[in-house]
Write a protein that holds these residues in place. Structure first.
Motif, short mmCIF file in Angstrom:
data_model
loop_
_atom_site.label_atom_id
_atom_site.label_comp_id
_atom_site.label_asym_id
_atom_site.label_seq_id
_atom_site.Cartn_x
_atom_site.Cartn_y
_atom_site.Cartn_z
N ALA A 37 -38.20 16.73 -19.21
CA ALA A 37 -38.21 17.59 -18.02
C ALA A 37 -38.85 16.89 -16.83
CB ALA A 37 -38.96 18.88 -18.33
N GLU A 40 -36.22 14.68 -15.27
CA GLU A 40 -35.22 15.48 -14.58
C GLU A 40 -35.78 16.11 -13.31
OE1 GLU A 40 -34.05 18.23 -17.59
OE2 GLU A 40 -32.78 16.78 -18.66
N GLU A 41 -37.02 16.54 -13.35
CA GLU A 41 -37.64 17.16 -12.18
C GLU A 41 -37.88 16.12 -11.09
OE1 GLU A 41 -39.16 20.91 -10.59
OE2 GLU A 41 -37.75 20.28 -12.13
N ALA A 44 -34.66 15.50 -9.43
CA ALA A 44 -34.15 16.63 -8.67
C ALA A 44 -34.92 16.88 -7.38
CB ALA A 44 -34.18 17.89 -9.54
N GLY A 54 -42.57 23.78 -12.21
CA GLY A 54 -41.19 23.34 -12.31
C GLY A 54 -40.92 22.59 -13.59
N ARG A 57 -40.88 25.12 -16.49
CA ARG A 57 -39.65 25.93 -16.46
C ARG A 57 -38.46 25.13 -16.98
NH1 ARG A 57 -40.38 27.55 -11.83
NH2 ARG A 57 -39.26 25.93 -10.68
N ARG A 58 -38.36 23.86 -16.55
CA ARG A 58 -37.24 23.03 -16.98
C ARG A 58 -37.33 22.71 -18.48
NH1 ARG A 58 -33.61 20.00 -13.96
NH2 ARG A 58 -34.75 20.48 -12.04
#
Length: 211
Positions: A37, A40-41, A44, A54, A57-58
């Protein structure tokens, strides 16, 4: 006739064993989900806008799961980036200098051109200019991972007599790694020109032999 057992006679219940505290109760699958995550965060939203909320959550976990492993987003990023250096790259063993270089470039270019990596690396490079801790982690991940592989390629080529015994390994590392990182990370070319890796392989091999 058996006498009824009174409460006083009943055996005392065993005390419940307390679960071990700290790292012993941390599930590895959750840790890996959080690490994924983080990548990915970062891709993003970038480091500046990234948050523990964040990431959690991911990863599909609560914030507490993240904070039990890392104190802040800085620490989780430092840990994840530093882990790249530990993983390293596979050492090519094709039997020739050009073969080893070509395989290394193929693997490295695929990694650098990955959408996640292409977003993360420039952002972390920018943060590294402002944060010494991130700078050290990025340096470790980018350089140490390549350093061992490059030294292995040079050493093997020396043993085969393809290059001289007195080659400067630091200079060799710069020659091997510099061009591809320049194009992929600095220029951020979305796609390498046709035949680029083949040409880079030949040029680097000739440069190493000329040292």
């Amino acid at each position: 006739m058996l006498e009824r057992m009174t409460n006083a006679d009943a055996p005392e219940p065993r005390p419940r064993r307390r679960a071990p505290a700290g790292a012993a109760v941390l599930r590895e699958d959750v840790t890996e989900a959080i690490r994924t995550a983080v990548f990915e965060e970062l891709a993003a939203v970038g480091y500046a806008r990234m948050s523990i909320e964040g990431i959690a959550r991911r990863a599909g976990v609560g914030k507490t799961a993240v904070y039990r492993r890392w104190r802040s987003k800085l620490h989780v990023v430092l840990d994840v980036v530093s882990a790249l250096a530990v993983q390293g790259l596979p050492a090519p063993d094709t039997g020739s200098l050009e073969g080893d270089l070509r395989l290394l470039y193929e693997v490295t270019s695929r990694a650098l051109c990955h959408p996640v990596a292409s977003q993360i690396l420039p952002d972390l490079q920018a943060e590294a200019a402002r944060n010494p801790e991130i700078a050290e982690a990025v340096q470790k991940a980018l350089r140490e991972g390549q350093d061992g592989v490059a030294k292995g390629i040079v050493t093997a080529a020396q043993e085969r007599g393809e290059i001289g015994a007195g080659v400067d390994h630091t200079l060799a590392l710069d020659l091997i790694s510099g061009p591809l990182y320049w194009r992929s990370v600095v220029i951020r070319s979305p796609k390498l020109p046709k035949g680029y890796l083949d040409g880079l392989t030949r040029a680097t091999a000739q440069a190493l032999k000329a040292l």
